[in-house]
Design a protein around this motif. Sequence first.
Motif, PDB file in Angstrom:
ATOM      1  N   TRP A  71      -2.405   1.760  -2.819  1.00 31.11           N
ATOM      2  CA  TRP A  71      -3.841   1.502  -2.670  1.00 31.11           C
ATOM      3  C   TRP A  71      -4.636   2.227  -3.762  1.00 31.11           C
ATOM      4  N   GLY A  81       0.804  -1.210   0.000  1.00 30.72           N
ATOM      5  CA  GLY A  81       0.000   0.000   0.000  1.00 30.72           C
ATOM      6  C   GLY A  81       0.839   1.262   0.000  1.00 30.72           C
ATOM      7  N   ASP A  94      -5.155  -5.142  -1.531  1.00 28.65           N
ATOM      8  CA  ASP A  94      -6.205  -4.116  -1.505  1.00 28.65           C
ATOM      9  C   ASP A  94      -7.105  -4.373  -2.705  1.00 28.65           C
TER      10      ASP A  94
END
Length: 322
Positions: free
Chosen positions: A199, A166, A225
Amino acid sequence: MKRSLRSIAAGLGAIAMLGMWSTAAPAAEPVTLGVSIPAATHSFTAGVVWWSEQAKKELEKAHPELKVIVKTSSGAPQQANQLQDLLTVNKINALVIMPFESASLTQPVMQLKKKGVYITVVDRGLTDTSAQDAYVSGDNTAFGRLAAEYLVEQLNGKGDVVVLRGIPTTLDNERMDAFKAVTDKHPDIKILDARYGNWNRDDAFKVMQDYLTRFKHIDAVWAADDDMAVGVLKAIRQADRKDIKIVFGGAGAKGMVKTILDDSNPLIKADVSYSPKFIYDAIKLTAEARLKGEALPAKTIIPSVLITKENAKDFYFPDSPF
């Protein structure tokens, strides 16, 4: 969100409470609570914004002596500036913050704490926990561990895996550490590379394009994600790669859960829950505690669960923004 997690959040009976009670001084009433969160740049943060506004509406109606001020930011510098405004302009005496980044927000948050503001940090932890009074999060260790265990099982303990991380935060580190703790026990599972996809669908698409160019064989992708998984799937389709067997995202976005329910994509068979509703819980817990002059437990962890076709219906909420 699934029904069982909703009941967890409502009753708080199944939430794991860790740590001793904070010794912070009681807040003076009335309470002015600032909420500082990332802007709705992708579906998960859109859910965070939506749940924050829900909390504001419900809590201000229930408690006339409470004022909730929600601020969104598109980056760490803007969030740091907004914290100063919340203190000097809005005169907050409590703060619930989901930091855009961990390291760069630690000192700005510490400055507020030194001014007597009660601090609840949500999801993305700070690099110095003395800057906070309480921490509320999903289970990031389980988030990484469940993904790794699923991939190891589906690949029968052997395969080439690429990873999309992320944003550089403590929670991302926790997820990656937990993932590797599992895969390190299986020497025939090879992590070819792990890079940040922020993300973000577009960033993940670019990272996956690079992976597909550099690696002629990939068995599985841990996208970490669900938004990034969408970008990954787009890159795979465009490259017409047939070697990839599994794409595992994360957080239980409604589109991904619907895909699992409908069995509509052979690459998507499972996910892991991590609902943005934790921001609602954190705001509600903090506001009600401060109105009573009380503190929260030092740490509150909301469990993550593996989502498969067998239980996906409990995680699918079509009216949710996430």
